[in-house]
Design an enzyme around this catalytic site. Sequence first.
Site, PDB file in Angstrom:
ATOM      1  N   LYS A 171      29.359  75.158  90.406  1.00 35.50           N
ATOM      2  CA  LYS A 171      29.157  75.220  88.953  1.00 35.50           C
ATOM      3  C   LYS A 171      28.201  76.360  88.604  1.00 35.50           C
ATOM      4  CE  LYS A 171      30.209  70.309  88.593  1.00 35.50           C
ATOM      5  NZ  LYS A 171      29.790  68.922  88.308  1.00 35.50           N
ATOM      6  N   GLN A 204      24.604  65.402  87.933  1.00 35.74           N
ATOM      7  CA  GLN A 204      25.623  65.269  88.969  1.00 35.74           C
ATOM      8  C   GLN A 204      25.660  63.832  89.486  1.00 35.74           C
ATOM      9  OE1 GLN A 204      27.802  67.672  89.690  1.00 35.74           O
ATOM     10  NE2 GLN A 204      28.874  66.404  91.192  1.00 35.74           N
ATOM     11  N   ASP A 214      29.930  67.092  80.175  1.00 37.51           N
ATOM     12  CA  ASP A 214      30.787  66.315  81.078  1.00 37.51           C
ATOM     13  C   ASP A 214      31.683  65.348  80.295  1.00 37.51           C
ATOM     14  OD1 ASP A 214      30.688  66.822  83.848  1.00 37.51           O
ATOM     15  OD2 ASP A 214      28.706  65.894  84.027  1.00 37.51           O
TER      16      ASP A 214
HETATM   17  N1  GUN Z   1      30.751  63.755  90.315  1.00 37.89           N
HETATM   18  C1  GUN Z   1      32.071  63.873  90.566  1.00 37.89           C
HETATM   19  N2  GUN Z   1      32.694  64.526  89.562  1.00 37.89           N
HETATM   20  C2  GUN Z   1      31.743  64.822  88.654  1.00 37.89           C
HETATM   21  C3  GUN Z   1      31.765  65.491  87.399  1.00 37.89           C
HETATM   22  O1  GUN Z   1      32.808  65.933  86.890  1.00 37.89           O
HETATM   23  N3  GUN Z   1      30.557  65.601  86.768  1.00 37.89           N
HETATM   24  C4  GUN Z   1      29.410  65.094  87.279  1.00 37.89           C
HETATM   25  N4  GUN Z   1      28.296  65.227  86.563  1.00 37.89           N
HETATM   26  N5  GUN Z   1      29.351  64.468  88.439  1.00 37.89           N
HETATM   27  C5  GUN Z   1      30.519  64.330  89.118  1.00 37.89           C
END
Ligand code: GUN
Length: 293
Positions: free
Chosen positions: A52, A96, A119
């Site tokens: 990211k 996350q 998200d």
């Molecule tokens: N863990 C697995 N997929 C995601 C996601 O799309 N966003 C976040 N914040 N954590 C995750």
Amino acid sequence: MVILDGKATSDKIKLEIAQMVKERVEAGGKRPHLAAILVGNDGASQTYVGHKERACSQVGFKSTLHRFPAEITQDELIEIIHEINENDDIDGLIVQLPLPAHLDEDAVINAIDPCKDVDGFHPMNVGKMTLGLPTFLPATPYGILRLLSEYGIETKGKHCVIIGRSNIVGRPLANLLSLKDDPGDCTVTICHSHTKNIEFFTRQADIIIAALGSPGFVKGDMVREGAVIVDVGITRVADSTKKNGYRLLGDVDFETVAPKASYITPVPGGVGPMTIVSLMVNTLKAAECKKRK
Ligand code: GUN
């Protein structure tokens, strides 16, 4: 059979975003800024957050990573989220997941300002999504919809079987694909760990989206000829021949399924890069969102 190339598609979208950022900055605007919170030392989470951050720099965003030890308390974490909520320089915030077991994921997500929730996990944004109102769509479902559109895959009237019911992938996808929209207008079936005779459903599917986290679960004999196959699985398995010591396995047994599919996503290079670029799309949208709270 056509490979749904998420890597090439996401690269194209990243170039478009980079151009929009350039124009924004040239017009005197500021660079979109994404903040990420990473708690603990989970290897996969560290890799995803790294991807990211790299994507942010590729499209010209600012990014800030806030790392905390697994022992951080709930109150401390929520206090930091409040500080980021109040920081006008930051447009988007992600925490996350998964979080260590002593932290209450729902309470943490609830603490995020819905206007910065890129998200799309905050209940307010989930509610808007369910109603078909404009909001941040969760990155993996959003990326899958975009990939289907980019390849001109018709969803209207199709039977889509989703395997997996997580809040991050299966459930939001089921909502989005059943909306009166394009992509959308699907008849949706959600299968999960308690579904009996899962093949009965998958063999009827025009589109199968496998998001259960079980490598090679979907086999050729579970799929009808001409189906569209989307593989969300990214399980890590040890592989000493790889530089990083592991390889990624999807939920679809590519060898037996691909010959029957009309379209199929590879792992890696399918849904994964589309997820990352969708987060970039959401962050740009957050930066352009004038209304704060
Ligand atoms: N863990 C697995 N997929 C995601 C996601 O799309 N966003 C976040 N914040 N954590 C995750």
